[in-house]
Design a protein around this motif. Structure first.
Motif, mmCIF file in Angstrom:
data_model
loop_
_atom_site.group_PDB
_atom_site.id
_atom_site.type_symbol
_atom_site.label_atom_id
_atom_site.label_comp_id
_atom_site.label_asym_id
_atom_site.label_seq_id
_atom_site.Cartn_x
_atom_site.Cartn_y
_atom_site.Cartn_z
ATOM 1 N N LEU A 1 0.830 -1.181 -0.047
ATOM 2 C CA LEU A 1 -0.141 0.126 -0.053
ATOM 3 C C LEU A 1 0.800 1.239 0.076
ATOM 4 O O LEU A 1 0.496 2.136 -0.709
ATOM 5 C CB LEU A 1 -0.969 -0.089 1.165
ATOM 6 C CG LEU A 1 -2.128 -0.939 1.077
ATOM 7 C CD1 LEU A 1 -3.034 -0.924 2.487
ATOM 8 C CD2 LEU A 1 -3.079 -0.838 0.166
ATOM 9 N N ARG A 2 1.944 1.326 0.804
ATOM 10 C CA ARG A 2 2.650 2.412 1.113
ATOM 11 C C ARG A 2 3.573 2.688 -0.578
ATOM 12 O O ARG A 2 3.727 3.927 -0.767
ATOM 13 C CB ARG A 2 3.738 2.162 1.845
ATOM 14 C CG ARG A 2 3.281 2.459 3.199
ATOM 15 C CD ARG A 2 4.416 2.183 4.425
ATOM 16 N NE ARG A 2 3.745 2.008 5.622
ATOM 17 C CZ ARG A 2 4.071 2.536 6.810
ATOM 18 N NH1 ARG A 2 5.308 3.241 6.497
ATOM 19 N NH2 ARG A 2 3.597 2.461 7.791
ATOM 20 N N LYS A 3 3.942 1.465 -1.085
ATOM 21 C CA LYS A 3 4.695 1.603 -2.351
ATOM 22 C C LYS A 3 3.782 2.152 -3.575
ATOM 23 O O LYS A 3 4.235 2.942 -4.360
ATOM 24 C CB LYS A 3 5.020 0.361 -2.921
ATOM 25 C CG LYS A 3 5.843 0.158 -4.132
ATOM 26 C CD LYS A 3 6.446 -0.866 -4.484
ATOM 27 C CE LYS A 3 6.950 -1.153 -5.738
ATOM 28 N NZ LYS A 3 7.338 -2.725 -6.318
ATOM 29 N N ASN A 4 2.536 1.807 -3.611
ATOM 30 C CA ASN A 4 1.490 2.386 -4.610
ATOM 31 C C ASN A 4 0.619 3.535 -3.945
ATOM 32 O O ASN A 4 -0.594 3.467 -4.621
ATOM 33 C CB ASN A 4 0.727 1.150 -5.165
ATOM 34 C CG ASN A 4 1.736 0.215 -5.830
ATOM 35 O OD1 ASN A 4 2.669 0.699 -6.428
ATOM 36 N ND2 ASN A 4 1.480 -0.831 -5.804
ATOM 37 N N ARG A 5 0.880 4.157 -2.971
ATOM 38 C CA ARG A 5 0.010 5.172 -2.489
ATOM 39 C C ARG A 5 -0.381 6.004 -3.479
ATOM 40 O O ARG A 5 -1.552 6.433 -3.690
ATOM 41 C CB ARG A 5 0.377 5.669 -1.256
ATOM 42 C CG ARG A 5 -0.485 6.662 -0.482
ATOM 43 C CD ARG A 5 0.435 7.213 0.970
ATOM 44 N NE ARG A 5 1.309 8.050 0.318
ATOM 45 C CZ ARG A 5 2.643 8.164 1.011
ATOM 46 N NH1 ARG A 5 2.728 7.703 2.251
ATOM 47 N NH2 ARG A 5 3.610 8.967 0.682
ATOM 48 N N THR A 6 0.401 6.586 -4.118
ATOM 49 C CA THR A 6 0.167 7.580 -5.284
ATOM 50 C C THR A 6 -0.760 6.913 -6.145
ATOM 51 O O THR A 6 -1.869 7.934 -6.679
ATOM 52 C CB THR A 6 1.628 8.215 -6.055
ATOM 53 O OG1 THR A 6 2.439 8.541 -5.029
ATOM 54 C CG2 THR A 6 0.977 9.225 -6.825
ATOM 55 N N LEU A 7 -0.631 6.013 -6.838
ATOM 56 C CA LEU A 7 -1.665 5.359 -7.633
ATOM 57 C C LEU A 7 -2.989 5.106 -7.215
ATOM 58 O O LEU A 7 -4.127 5.243 -7.617
ATOM 59 C CB LEU A 7 -0.900 3.975 -8.250
ATOM 60 C CG LEU A 7 0.336 4.067 -8.960
ATOM 61 C CD1 LEU A 7 0.944 2.910 -9.516
ATOM 62 C CD2 LEU A 7 -0.100 5.012 -10.360
ATOM 63 N N LEU A 8 -3.017 4.254 -5.879
ATOM 64 C CA LEU A 8 -4.241 4.224 -5.176
ATOM 65 C C LEU A 8 -5.042 5.665 -5.070
ATOM 66 O O LEU A 8 -6.411 5.644 -5.177
ATOM 67 C CB LEU A 8 -3.996 3.608 -3.964
ATOM 68 C CG LEU A 8 -3.440 2.038 -3.912
ATOM 69 C CD1 LEU A 8 -3.126 1.723 -2.743
ATOM 70 C CD2 LEU A 8 -4.573 1.243 -4.598
ATOM 71 N N LEU A 9 -4.236 6.677 -4.713
ATOM 72 C CA LEU A 9 -4.965 7.983 -4.553
ATOM 73 C C LEU A 9 -5.416 8.536 -5.854
ATOM 74 O O LEU A 9 -6.613 9.023 -5.785
ATOM 75 C CB LEU A 9 -4.047 9.100 -3.909
ATOM 76 C CG LEU A 9 -3.785 9.223 -2.417
ATOM 77 C CD1 LEU A 9 -2.671 9.881 -1.993
ATOM 78 C CD2 LEU A 9 -5.105 9.076 -1.795
ATOM 79 N N MET A 10 -4.641 8.177 -6.743
ATOM 80 C CA MET A 10 -5.294 8.826 -8.202
ATOM 81 C C MET A 10 -6.494 7.603 -8.470
ATOM 82 O O MET A 10 -7.467 8.329 -9.540
ATOM 83 C CB MET A 10 -4.090 8.379 -9.428
ATOM 84 C CG MET A 10 -3.086 9.334 -9.052
ATOM 85 S SD MET A 10 -1.765 9.257 -10.376
ATOM 86 C CE MET A 10 -2.303 9.115 -11.875
ATOM 87 N N ALA A 11 -6.774 6.439 -8.231
ATOM 88 C CA ALA A 11 -7.757 5.682 -8.583
ATOM 89 C C ALA A 11 -9.059 5.845 -7.621
ATOM 90 O O ALA A 11 -9.768 5.356 -7.939
ATOM 91 C CB ALA A 11 -7.129 4.045 -8.520
ATOM 92 N N ALA A 12 -8.801 6.456 -6.429
ATOM 93 C CA ALA A 12 -9.748 6.756 -5.439
ATOM 94 C C ALA A 12 -11.227 7.335 -5.883
ATOM 95 O O ALA A 12 -12.117 6.867 -5.598
ATOM 96 C CB ALA A 12 -9.441 7.168 -4.259
ATOM 97 N N PRO A 13 -10.833 8.419 -6.783
ATOM 98 C CA PRO A 13 -12.308 9.004 -7.274
ATOM 99 C C PRO A 13 -12.927 7.965 -8.297
ATOM 100 O O PRO A 13 -14.150 8.071 -8.123
ATOM 101 C CB PRO A 13 -11.916 10.243 -8.075
ATOM 102 C CG PRO A 13 -10.267 10.537 -7.425
ATOM 103 C CD PRO A 13 -9.947 9.370 -7.105
ATOM 104 N N GLY A 14 -12.186 7.265 -9.278
ATOM 105 C CA GLY A 14 -13.075 6.640 -10.004
ATOM 106 C C GLY A 14 -13.737 5.261 -9.314
ATOM 107 O O GLY A 14 -14.588 4.887 -9.625
ATOM 108 N N LEU A 15 -12.894 4.671 -8.112
ATOM 109 C CA LEU A 15 -13.582 3.659 -7.552
ATOM 110 C C LEU A 15 -14.667 4.354 -6.818
ATOM 111 O O LEU A 15 -15.621 3.361 -6.457
ATOM 112 C CB LEU A 15 -12.237 3.102 -6.576
ATOM 113 C CG LEU A 15 -11.258 2.529 -7.343
ATOM 114 C CD1 LEU A 15 -10.090 1.878 -6.492
ATOM 115 C CD2 LEU A 15 -11.893 1.295 -8.155
#
Length: 178
Positions: A1-15
């Motif tokens: 989760l820490r490694k891909n935190r930026t990608l997860l934050l970018m995907a959060a609105p779409g999800l």
């Protein structure tokens, strides 16, 4: 989760939008298993299980709905493929790049038109009082046709409207595959 935190934050609105508009409304499926009364609400209405489905499939209406759906989808698929391939082959034969791009844009344009606007176009063409098609029939000496009131015309109307709206899109897809 820490490694891909930026990608997860970018995907959060779409999800989040996916959850709100695709998964939360599925809770309304419970209405099919209830004797829904608006004054009691969804959760307060009586549970009836599969009796709504028994009622529906106990009449000939469900079978007629299923047959109409299969018929119309078959018409849409067969005519759509044939028309799209024909348009793609015709576009492939245009030698001038400028004309080819113009024709592609012209056949692709209806895909972007709203279905509501398409309905207005259909109404303007098929209106029994002052529709364009009935004016043409009057010039030939034929009487007006009540297109919208006669059930035998609806498969034809729906097929032509679907063709007009989608054939250009699919022809471009087929043209790109050539």
């Amino acid at each position: 989760l820490r490694k891909n935190r930026t990608l997860l934050l970018m995907a959060a609105p779409g999800l989040l939008l996916l959850l709100i508009f695709n998964y939360l409304p599925m809770a309304g499926i419970i209405i099919a298993f209830k004797n829904f009364k608006t004054n009691k609400g969804i959760l307060g209405s009586d549970w009836v299980g599969l009796s709504n489905f028994q009622f529906l499939f106990g009449t000939d209406t469900a079978w007629r709905i299923t047959a109409n759906t299969l018929l119309l989808n078959s018409l849409f698929i067969v005519t759509g493929i044939a028309a799209s391939l024909a348009i793609a082959l015709l576009l492939n034969e245009v030698k001038s790049r400028v004309l080819a791009r113009f024709y592609q844009s012209a056949v692709f344009f209806p895909y972007f038109v709203s279905w509501i606007i398409v309905g207005y176009f259909g109404f303007a063409i098929l209106n029994s009082d002052n529709g364009m098609l009935n004016h043409w029939l009057a010039r030939v000496g034929l009487g007006p046709v009540a297109w919208y009131r006669e059930p035998q015309y609806w498969p034809l109307i729906l097929t032509f409207v679907n063709l007009w709206k989608t054939a250009g899109y699919w022809s471009i897809i087929y043209l790109a595959a050539m």
